[in-house]
Design an enzyme around this catalytic site. Structure first.
Site, PDB file in Angstrom:
ATOM      1  CB  CYS A  51      11.794  -5.707  11.412  1.00  0.00           C
ATOM      2  SG  CYS A  51      11.945  -4.508  10.275  1.00  0.00           S
ATOM      3  CB  CYS A  54      14.005   2.009  11.179  1.00  0.00           C
ATOM      4  SG  CYS A  54      12.421   2.141  10.413  1.00  0.00           S
ATOM      5  CB  CYS A 146       6.218  -0.318  13.798  1.00  0.00           C
ATOM      6  SG  CYS A 146       6.345  -1.590  12.472  1.00  0.00           S
ATOM      7  CB  CYS A 184       7.471  -0.201   5.997  1.00  0.00           C
ATOM      8  SG  CYS A 184       7.842  -1.622   7.109  1.00  0.00           S
ATOM      9  CG  HIS A 221      -0.608   9.904  -8.590  1.00  0.00           C
ATOM     10  ND1 HIS A 221      -0.440   8.990  -9.457  1.00  0.00           N
ATOM     11  CD2 HIS A 221      -1.496  10.725  -8.904  1.00  0.00           C
ATOM     12  CE1 HIS A 221      -1.053   9.088 -10.608  1.00  0.00           C
ATOM     13  NE2 HIS A 221      -1.874  10.258 -10.178  1.00  0.00           N
ATOM     14  CB  CYS A 224       4.478   8.778 -10.294  1.00  0.00           C
ATOM     15  SG  CYS A 224       4.812   7.207 -10.592  1.00  0.00           S
ATOM     16  CB  CYS A 244       0.182   3.993 -14.862  1.00  0.00           C
ATOM     17  SG  CYS A 244      -0.597   4.484 -13.201  1.00  0.00           S
ATOM     18  CB  CYS A 250       0.259   1.480  -7.798  1.00  0.00           C
ATOM     19  SG  CYS A 250       1.460   2.855  -7.268  1.00  0.00           S
ATOM     20  CB  CYS A 259       9.720   7.029  -3.118  1.00  0.00           C
ATOM     21  SG  CYS A 259       9.099   6.502  -1.315  1.00  0.00           S
ATOM     22  CB  CYS A 271       8.571   0.552  -5.042  1.00  0.00           C
ATOM     23  SG  CYS A 271       9.043   0.287  -3.238  1.00  0.00           S
ATOM     24  CB  CYS A 278       3.392   3.017  -4.305  1.00  0.00           C
ATOM     25  SG  CYS A 278       3.120   3.791  -2.553  1.00  0.00           S
ATOM     26  CB  CYS A 281       5.531   0.979   3.494  1.00  0.00           C
ATOM     27  SG  CYS A 281       7.003   2.017   2.688  1.00  0.00           S
TER      28      CYS A 281
END
Lengths: 303, 501
Positions: A51, A54, A146, A184, A221, A224, A244, A250, A259, A271, A278, A281
């Site tokens: 797509c 990236c 991908c 992703c 996690h 997090c 949470c 999630c 992340c 996110c 989450c 991805c």
């Protein structure tokens, strides 16, 4: 620093060894390796069933930013979205790069191994172009879920027979040093960090799925900011609530990515800070099971 | 004697596109637009949880994921009678608008401008601009090295009639670099409210998951002002200069002169830019029942002519006789229509939206572009630039309307049955998602996407799609290997991952 050809070839030999490649490849890849020794990573970037997310994510790299990346750190031999070369000039650029060899091949998108005509470049099926390009590469970097594992294009019924790059190379019996950077899209820091690591000191430490442990070594996690809420069993029961997000689906508990420490888009948000889940991805299984819904709004009795 | 000029691949676009032309007497006589990549999104959505749809469909496209997320959410909301609160509409509109700004800026500076820029002008730059000095130093070092492809990705390029105007060449190159930062800033804005981007997290059926705190909104506003300053002081002046330098491109790329818009940017009381169609007879309201997708020249089984509400997921058949593209051919009342910024402005003006009509007329005067030449390669770039400015100006009003104390999401009712249509205007034009829900799962899903309209292959009646029609009559110099063709094609801002999906 001006490199002499002699010290360069010595360094290049060490570089090849650090990548686990045969010294006999040295003459063939000399020009590209010389670029690396001068501080620039030669990149051939190809797109399969993708797509371009990236590619856009690469442009969201914060530091170094995109302009420095393009002019100081990378030699973008070819990139479908950025190269001035179009039509015949584009095909020539790719063929020049493949003939010279020694670049880092970055692949974005999955490979259609069933309906091969489902992705073409200059009248050649992408699945074949990929193999030609990989043969002359010193390393292959699969950017995004991908390219790494198939991702959404490989979700059932997978009409094109889409697969990740590693699977496609394996099917063709082609062994190359390979790095998977799922996500992703992939986070620009994961991609840029990996390319700079390869440039400066060779292949990073990888896990059994060929992912750099530095970025994918821990569960989202565990780092997090909502971990304390999880322990206190303070759960959001509906979309838009505090707490949470585990009960809403999630997947931070099963997703290996950093992340929660890094944030996205320069750290302005991510996110879970946006109170969304989450979706996993960066997981190898991302989107592949149609029965495994991302949101679980009716399953609030799990704990 | 007729000859063929083939552009394969067309780069500096999203995705995999090939353009074939037949050329006679220095002019394109006939053209074929060929989408070269297929994934099968509609088939893989069937049977999944409805809330998977916005997550998955925004991954059709990394350049305009927000548009797909919103279309998908709206389709599910229509099916489930979910009422999005005012905050939800406003915040979506802001995320969408932020992504428009990054998309339009990316398209002009990074995707299109290099077709019109003499990159070598850098080498004798003698001024004191630090960005240009840096670039000159870099390019000279590249050319003096034994690099495999020096000055990539700016070189190599097709041979052509690149202009000698230094102000333009150096301005476009310097702003190429600055625009990298600015489009990234626009993406930070989209992420502030969308969670992250590409591929947002907070946009769900019913609204947005996040709470629009006041500090967040002011962070957004500060960044918006930076992006807006760039549009006012760089993008618009650069476009006006281009209009002076390339008058020939006001004569190419006319197209089908039929325009369609679903109406853009939801505000209280409807969309800001109106929906409708425009053809020679004038404005007409939108009638969705007139949309069909035809597959006669497409690599799918059967010669179909289906309404998106009733269509099944297409079955690939790459060896189908007579087929040449993975795109389907959308038709409205049997005819191809152009979509995108030009179409949105044409529809708005024809529908009697006075502020937009006046802004358009004033901008065309400033650009020295008569109204009848708006339908052109140059006109499309002008429409996109003006639209970026109008949106950036409108965004502060939307920000002011957000209530930081109020929720942005509707409670879910878990009905998950029924049918729905979600319409939105993506940066590249009219985007529709059609969904049917059955027993809590997705029964069928259809996307009709902007670049599907514009890059449509021939339909049932062998009539060319809008880009195929726009290329007819384009003057070409065979030595330039299709550069002029690429310029016309890029004015439509192709996104082929979207177009095929």
């Amino acid at each position: 620093m001006k490199l002499t050809r002699r010290t360069f070839l010595k360094d290049a030999g060490l570089l090849l060894a650090s990548l686990g490649l045969e010294p006999s490849l040295l003459p063939r890849m000399a020009d590209a390796l010389e670029e690396m020794a001068s501080g620039r990573a030669p990149i051939l970037w190809l797109q399969g069933l993708s797509c371009s997310g990236c590619s856009v994510s690469l442009l969201n790299s914060e530091s170094p930013g995109p302009a420095d990346l393009i002019t100081r750190y990378l030699s973008l031999y070819f990139h479908q979205t950025l190269s001035a070369a179009t039509g015949a000039a584009a095909k020539d650029a790719v063929e020049t790069a493949i003939a010279k060899g020694g670049y880092i091949l970055v692949v974005e998108g999955a490979v259609p191994l069933g309906v091969k005509e489902a992705c073409k470049f200059a009248d050649e099926n992408f699945s074949e172009q990929l193999l030609r390009a990989a043969r002359s590469a010193q390393a292959v970097v699969c950017t995004g879920t991908c390219a790494a594992f198939g991702g959404i294009p490989a979700a059932p019924p997978n009409l094109t027979g889409a697969a990740g790059v590693g699977a496609a190379l394996k099917q063709a019996g082609l062994a190359r040093p390979l790095i998977n950077l799922p996500g992703c899209p992939t986070h620009p820091a994961w991609l840029v960090g990996t390319l700079l690591q390869v440039l400066k000191s060779g292949l990073p430490e990888l896990d059994e799925l060929q992912r750099p442990t530095r970025f994918f070594g821990q569960l989202l996690h565990e780092q997090c900011p909502l971990f304390a809420q999880y322990q206190k069993k303070h759960f959001a029961q509906a979309l838009g609530e505090d707490g949470c997000l585990f009960k809403l689906g999630c997947q931070g508990v099963v997703t290996q990515a950093d992340c929660s420490l890094r944030g996205w888009n320069g750290g302005v948000n991510w996110c879970i800070r946006g109170r969304s889940i989450c979706i996993g991805c960066a997981r190898p299984e991302f989107a592949l099971d149609p029965q495994f819904a991302f949101f679980r709004l009716n399953e609030n009795d799990l704990l | 004697m007729a000859q063929k000029i083939i552009l394969d691949p067309v780069t500096r676009i999203e995705g995999h596109l090939r353009i074939d032309t037949r050329v006679d007497n220095g002019q394109v006589i006939e053209a074929w637009s060929k989408g070269e990549m297929f994934r099968g999104f509609e088939a893989l959505l069937k049977g999944r949880d409805p809330l998977d749809a916005p997550v998955i469909t925004q991954r059709i496209c990394g350049v305009c994921p927000v548009s797909h997320a919103i279309a998908s959410c709206k389709a599910i909301e229509a099916a489930n009678d979910l009422r999005v609160p005012a905050n939800g509409h406003l915040l979506r509109t802001l995320v969408l608008a932020a992504n428009y700004l990054q998309s339009h800026i990316l398209h002009f500076y990074h995707l299109s401008a290099l077709d019109f820029v003499q990159v070598e002008a850098l080498l004798d730059y003698a001024g004191r601009d630090p960005v240009l000095l840096d670039l000159r130093h870099w390019a000279q070092g590249e050319l003096n090295s034994n690099r495999v492809l020096p000055v990539a990705p700016f070189l190599p390029k097709l041979p052509g009639d690149y202009p000698g105007n230094r102000e333009w060449n150096l301005g476009a190159l310097g702003h190429y670099v600055e625009a990298l930062d600015i489009r990234q800033e626009a993406h930070r804005m989209a992420a502030l409210l969308g969670g992250k981007i590409p591929h947002t997290a907070t946009l769900v059926p019913g609204g947005l998951t996040l709470l629009p705190e006041a500090a967040l909104l002011e962070d957004f506003r500060t960044r918006l002002r930076r992006v807006k300053r760039f549009i006012e002081n760089c993008y618009i002046p650069d476009l006006l200069l281009a209009a002076r330098l390339f008058p020939a491109y006001a004569e190419t790329g006319r197209g089908v002169e039929r325009y369609l818009s679903y109406g853009a940017f939801d505000e209280a009381g409807g969309s800001w830019m109106p929906a409708g169609t425009v053809r020679h007879e004038g404005y007409a309201p939108l009638d969705l029942s007139l949309i069909r997708e035809e597959t006669h020249a497409s690599f799918y089984r059967g010669n179909l002519q289906e309404s998106p509400q009733a269509a099944a997921a297409p079955v690939p058949q790459p060896d189908k006789p007579g087929a040449y593209s993975w795109l389907k051919a959308p038709r409205y009342d049997g005819l191809s229509y152009e979509v995108g910024p030009l179409a949105r402005l044409k529809v708005a003006a024809a529908a009697g939206h006075r502020p937009i009509a006046q802004a358009l007329a004033a901008f065309l005067r400033e650009a020295g572009l008569p109204e009848h030449k708006l339908a052109s390669t140059l006109g499309r770039h002008a429409a996109r630039a003006l639209e970026a400015l109008l949106i950036a100006e409108r965004m502060e009003r939307w920000l002011d309307q957000v209530d930081p104390a109020a929720p942005a999401i509707a409670p879910h009712n878990n009905r998950m049955t029924g049918t729905g249509v979600g319409l939105v205007e993506a940066p590249r034009g009219a985007l529709g998602h059609w969904i049917t829900l059955a027993a809590g799962r997705i029964g069928s899903y259809q996307c009709v996407v902007p670049s599907t309209w514009n890059f449509s292959p021939r339909g049932q009646g062998q009539d060319p799609g809008p880009v195929e029609a726009a290329l007819q009559g384009t003057p070409v110099n065979p030595d330039f290997q299709g550069l002029e063709v690429a310029r016309v094609v890029r004015s439509f801002d192709p996104c082929i991952a979207c177009a095929v999906h």
